[in-house]
Structure formats: C-alpha cells, structure tokens
Scaffold this motif. Structure first.
Motif, mmCIF file in Angstrom:
data_model
loop_
_atom_site.group_PDB
_atom_site.id
_atom_site.type_symbol
_atom_site.label_atom_id
_atom_site.label_comp_id
_atom_site.label_asym_id
_atom_site.label_seq_id
_atom_site.Cartn_x
_atom_site.Cartn_y
_atom_site.Cartn_z
ATOM 1 N N LEU A 75 76.272 30.084 32.133
ATOM 2 C CA LEU A 75 76.710 29.803 30.723
ATOM 3 C C LEU A 75 77.979 30.706 30.346
ATOM 4 O O LEU A 75 78.510 30.157 29.643
ATOM 5 N N GLN A 76 77.864 32.040 30.703
ATOM 6 C CA GLN A 76 78.963 32.900 30.381
ATOM 7 C C GLN A 76 80.257 32.027 31.031
ATOM 8 O O GLN A 76 81.412 32.318 30.245
ATOM 9 N N VAL A 113 85.513 29.564 29.980
ATOM 10 C CA VAL A 113 86.488 28.511 30.435
ATOM 11 C C VAL A 113 86.685 27.659 28.952
ATOM 12 O O VAL A 113 88.131 27.157 28.658
ATOM 13 N N SER A 114 85.697 27.402 28.293
ATOM 14 C CA SER A 114 85.942 26.818 27.106
ATOM 15 C C SER A 114 86.869 27.514 25.925
ATOM 16 O O SER A 114 87.657 26.936 25.352
ATOM 17 N N PHE A 139 89.273 29.708 26.929
ATOM 18 C CA PHE A 139 90.626 29.368 27.302
ATOM 19 C C PHE A 139 91.267 28.076 26.807
ATOM 20 O O PHE A 139 92.473 28.218 26.386
ATOM 21 N N ALA A 140 90.497 27.180 27.036
ATOM 22 C CA ALA A 140 90.841 25.687 26.690
ATOM 23 C C ALA A 140 91.046 25.657 25.087
ATOM 24 O O ALA A 140 92.011 25.293 24.667
ATOM 25 N N PHE A 141 90.306 26.335 24.326
ATOM 26 C CA PHE A 141 90.436 26.294 22.989
ATOM 27 C C PHE A 141 91.925 27.028 22.722
ATOM 28 O O PHE A 141 92.630 26.551 21.771
ATOM 29 N N THR A 142 91.859 28.135 23.562
ATOM 30 C CA THR A 142 93.133 29.081 23.173
ATOM 31 C C THR A 142 94.455 28.155 23.415
ATOM 32 O O THR A 142 95.430 28.155 22.700
ATOM 33 N N CYS A 143 94.456 27.661 24.437
ATOM 34 C CA CYS A 143 95.563 26.621 25.005
ATOM 35 C C CYS A 143 96.107 25.567 24.005
ATOM 36 O O CYS A 143 97.023 25.542 23.500
ATOM 37 N N ILE A 144 94.897 24.985 23.375
ATOM 38 C CA ILE A 144 95.083 23.991 22.540
ATOM 39 C C ILE A 144 95.853 24.698 21.122
ATOM 40 O O ILE A 144 96.622 23.992 20.575
ATOM 41 N N THR A 145 95.124 25.867 20.695
ATOM 42 C CA THR A 145 95.564 26.359 19.562
ATOM 43 C C THR A 145 97.302 26.947 19.680
ATOM 44 O O THR A 145 97.847 26.605 18.901
ATOM 45 N N LEU A 146 97.375 27.248 20.996
ATOM 46 C CA LEU A 146 98.855 27.720 21.202
ATOM 47 C C LEU A 146 99.760 26.786 20.877
ATOM 48 O O LEU A 146 100.849 26.740 20.622
#
Length: 150
Positions: free
Chosen positions: A12-13, A18-19, A21-28
């Motif tokens: 779960l951690q 990973v989620s 990091f994916a959210f951060t990439c999309i935001t960037l």
C-alpha cells in the motif's frame, strides 16, 4: 496469498508513493504548459509596446519602407533605437524558445525575413549584429539565406 497478508502495508505504501510521483509528473507538465502560455502572453504584450511606438512617432514608419534610400537619408538615431529594441525583443523571444520557455512561433521566420529585407532594419542589424550572441546571429541570418534559396 500469504505474501500479501504479510506485506499488505508495504504494498500500500509503494502504491501511494508511485501514485504521488505520477500525480507530481502530471502537475509539473501542466504547470510547464501554463508557464509557456503565460510567457507567450507576456511576450505579446512587449511586442505590442514596442510596435506602438510607430503610432506615437510617425517618423519611424520609414523603418518599414522597402524603398528607404539610405544614401540620401541615413538611418536616424530614433530609427536605430527602435530597430535595436525590436532586435532585443527578437533575441529575448529566441532565447525563450531555445530554453523551452515558450513554443516556436509559426511564421516567425517569414516575419524575420520580411523585416530584415528592408533597408533600415538591415543597416541597423549590420551595426548591431557584432553585439549579439553568435547563436542568435546564426538564427536570424539563417532566414536571410533561406530567402535567397526560395
């Protein structure tokens, strides 16, 4: 199944990290796109400010004349200053495009080619090119050669 029972918290951690990091990439990516659009608006505002001088100082209109006779009437200080500001503006746009801060502009090459084909801008460019970044000089003059080939 026993592995999952023993490691469910770690799994779960890992999924959460990973989620994240994916959210951060999309935001960037969205932020970068937004900044490029903002930079384009800002560059457009500066473009407007520089070109507005043609309306404030009608004597600058000779800059756009394809028939300006520089032997009879040399470039004035105001014309040289105006074209110098346009060159500085173009250099800034070139650097922004080169650094990925804004997308390349459609028609910019044709605009450069047309502008510097005129006698006053061409003469001012010949005087100021020595003070410009070598990459910028190659960029601008590349459009001169492109015109000759077409």
């Amino acid at each position: 199944m026993s592995w999952f029972a023993d490691n469910w918290f770690t799994a779960l951690q890992t999924l959460a990290i990973v989620s994240g990091f994916a959210f951060t990439c999309i935001t960037l990516r969205r932020d970068a796109r937004s900044r490029r659009v903002g930079n384009l608006f800002q560059l457009t505002a500066h473009h407007h400010d520089v070109w507005a001088e043609l309306f404030k100082q009608p004597e600058l209109r000779r800059v756009l004349s394809a028939r300006a006779d520089l032997d009879r009437e040399p470039v004035t200080d105001n014309e040289a200053l105006f074209v110098g500001f346009l060159i500085l503006h173009l250099s800034t746009a070139h650097q922004a495009i080169k650094q990925g801060l804004m997308d390349p502009l459609d028609g910019l090459g044709a605009d450069i080619r047309t502008f510097f084909a005129r006698p006053v801008p061409r003469a001012v460019w010949q005087n100021l090119r020595q003070f410009q970044d070598a990459g910028f000089v190659a960029y601008v003059e590349g459009y001169f050669h492109e015109r000759a080939e077409n």
